[in-house]
Every structure is written in C-alpha cells, then in structure tokens.
Design an enzyme around this catalytic site. Structure first.
Site, mmCIF file in Angstrom:
data_model
loop_
_atom_site.group_PDB
_atom_site.id
_atom_site.type_symbol
_atom_site.label_atom_id
_atom_site.label_comp_id
_atom_site.label_asym_id
_atom_site.label_seq_id
_atom_site.Cartn_x
_atom_site.Cartn_y
_atom_site.Cartn_z
ATOM 1 N N THR A 96 0.871 -1.174 0.000
ATOM 2 C CA THR A 96 0.000 0.000 0.000
ATOM 3 C C THR A 96 0.902 1.215 0.000
ATOM 4 O O THR A 96 1.557 1.523 1.002
ATOM 5 C CB THR A 96 -0.930 0.010 1.219
ATOM 6 O OG1 THR A 96 -1.814 -1.118 1.148
ATOM 7 C CG2 THR A 96 -1.765 1.279 1.260
ATOM 8 N N LYS A 171 -7.346 1.606 -3.250
ATOM 9 C CA LYS A 171 -7.053 1.244 -1.856
ATOM 10 C C LYS A 171 -7.286 2.436 -0.936
ATOM 11 O O LYS A 171 -7.726 2.280 0.210
ATOM 12 C CB LYS A 171 -5.605 0.749 -1.735
ATOM 13 C CG LYS A 171 -5.186 0.364 -0.311
ATOM 14 C CD LYS A 171 -6.018 -0.786 0.255
ATOM 15 C CE LYS A 171 -5.619 -1.119 1.688
ATOM 16 N NZ LYS A 171 -4.344 -1.839 1.795
#
Length: 289
Positions: A96, A171
């Site tokens: 991420t 995300k």
C-alpha cells in the site's frame, strides 16, 4: 510458474506460502534473512540474499513491503528486482503506497520491457492467511490477464481499476470507508454501554441489518473487552491515511471525516497504541469512562 516474492511480513509470508502450495516455484527475499529462512523451512521454497537474485529468471515478481521508500529500495538500484528481471517478466506490487510511486515504477518498467501492476490488497492478516484477499489493480489489461490466475492462490476478488496508480487510488477509497466505519462502530458501542445495553446481544441482532459490517462481526466483542493486540496496526492505518490525505490535497477531494479520524488515531498513538488494531479507536472514548 517460477516466481519471486519480496517482503515476508504478516501479509507477504502467507501470500508467498499460498503461491508455493499452489504449485509455483517460489524464491523469497526478506530484509531480515531469518524470516526468509523460516518461510523456507515451512513451505520448502527457496531464498535469495538480494531482491535481484530472487527475481532472476522469475516470470512474475511480487513485492509487499512497507512504504514508498521501502518499495524503491527493493525495486531500483543494483540489487533491486528490476536489475534481476528478464525482459517480459512482470512486477506485481502489493504494497500500500502512493499512486505517484506506482506511476514512477511503471515508467521504469516500460523502459526495460517489463510489465508492472500496482495491486494493493484488503482483508488484513486473516485474509492473507486464509487466501481470501481483495486485490485492487492498476495497469494494462494484457498484463492483468496473465497474473490473475496466479493471484487467485490468495485472493477471492481481483479487479483491474484502470491504468498504473489506479490500484493505489482504489485502496485509498477502501481506507476512507474503513476509517469512518470504525469510528461509527466505536461510537455506537460506546453509546450502547453508557445506555446499559448488552453490546454483544445488540450486535448479534443489528449485524444482520443495514448497520452490519465486517468490522462489527469480527471486532465488536474484542472492542467491548478492550483487546487490541492483533490485526491491522494503527501505525499502518495512519501511514495509509496520510497517503490518502496527500492525494486528496492534489485532486481537490474533501475528506473531513477521514482527516478527523486520522487525528483520532494520532491520539491512540500518543496513548501507547501504535501497534494496536485499528478497532482501538474506541479506546479514546472509553479511557475516561
């Protein structure tokens, strides 16, 4: 397929294991070599002492590290995976990170005739261990089509969201939604306790209605008991939210609740909860009760 997996944290360790268990030939690299050795002992794959060596002859290289700088350190340079990958190989990044670094690495990959996908995941440690992660992906359709059957080893859903960087943007949306949801659940449980309700009985009913969520089903009991020593850490959530808020400043999105919840998490950090699960938002409501 011959694949490499770089980064054996709480997510990467089981994800690489699923690949090995599904018949792929996996070579791993981890900054702490003892963790790579532990993985080899458990899954019978191979390990390498640099990312480049792990990537040698691999058809697909997976990375799952901490942040933008960590990602650059294992991908670029003389010992990075790009220096070991052969033409036509694909890098799938599960970190991420920012959309900016995804676009940067995509450009470098294109120059070297390599494929690249940014593919952050959702589902937490339990999702990784059980092989049921959700994967949000940015990149080219043809590259996605090649890796999709492979990542099925540890995912229940994978979707191409758009060009490079789109996976990271997706995300960010995931984290925005979670931040507000956990704060709402924390306030609901806090209110229920003050009102004298049996929280466990309450959640067993309302989780089947419009208020239900994964967080409610899986976290309400531990939130009531003030148990937070598991799951997705506050430090990691703040890292993700900071990336999200930076992106919002660039694209003009207004995220007042997300910014507020980020500050609530900062309070949890100051209370010593840096490594607590994100459900620890309730702690700041309960600490003076």
């Amino acid at each position: 397929m011959k694949v490499a997996f770089i980064g054996l944290g709480v997510m990467g360790f089981p994800m690489a294991g699923h690949l090995q268990n599904n018949g792929h030939q996996v070579t791993v690299y981890n900054r702490t070599a003892a963790k790579a050795q532990q993985w080899v002992e458990e899954y019978k794959g191979e390990m390498a002492d640099t990312p480049a060596k792990a990537a040698t002859d691999a058809e697909i290289v997976f990375t799952c590290v901490g942040n933008d700088d960590d990602l650059r350190s294992v991908v670029l340079g003389d010992t990075g995976v790009f220096s070991g990958m052969r033409a036509g190989a694909i890098l799938v990044d599960h970190t991420t990170a920012s959309a900016e670094v995804a676009r940067e690495l995509n450009d470098v990959a294109a120059e070297q005739n390599l494929g690249f996908l940014d593919a952050p995941v959702s589902g937490g440690q339990a999702g990784a261990e059980n092989g049921v992660l959700s994967v949000m992906i940015g990149g080219e359709q043809a590259v996605f089509d090649k890796i999709n059957p492979v990542i099925a080893a540890y995912s229940k859903a994978a979707e191409l969201m758009g060009p490079a960087g789109s996976g990271q943007l997706a995300k960010m949306v995931n984290q925005i939604c979670i931040a507000g949801l956990v704060q709402g659940l924390s306030e609901g449980i806090h209110f229920a306790k003050r009102a004298g309700l049996d929280v466990k009985k309450l959640c067993s009913v309302i989780q089947h209605g419009a208020a239900g969520s994964w967080q409610m089903v899986n976290r309400h009991e531990t939130m009531v008991e003030n148990e937070f020593d598991f799951g997705f850490a506050v430090d990691w959530m703040r890292k993700d939210l900071n990336i999200t808020l930076d992106e919002a400043r660039k694209n003009g999105a207004q995220l007042p609740v997300t910014a507020l919840v980020d500050q609530f998490y900062a309070e949890v950090q100051k209370s010593g909860g840096s490594r607590w699960d994100t459900s620890s938002l309730i702690h700041r409501l309960e600490r003076d009760s």
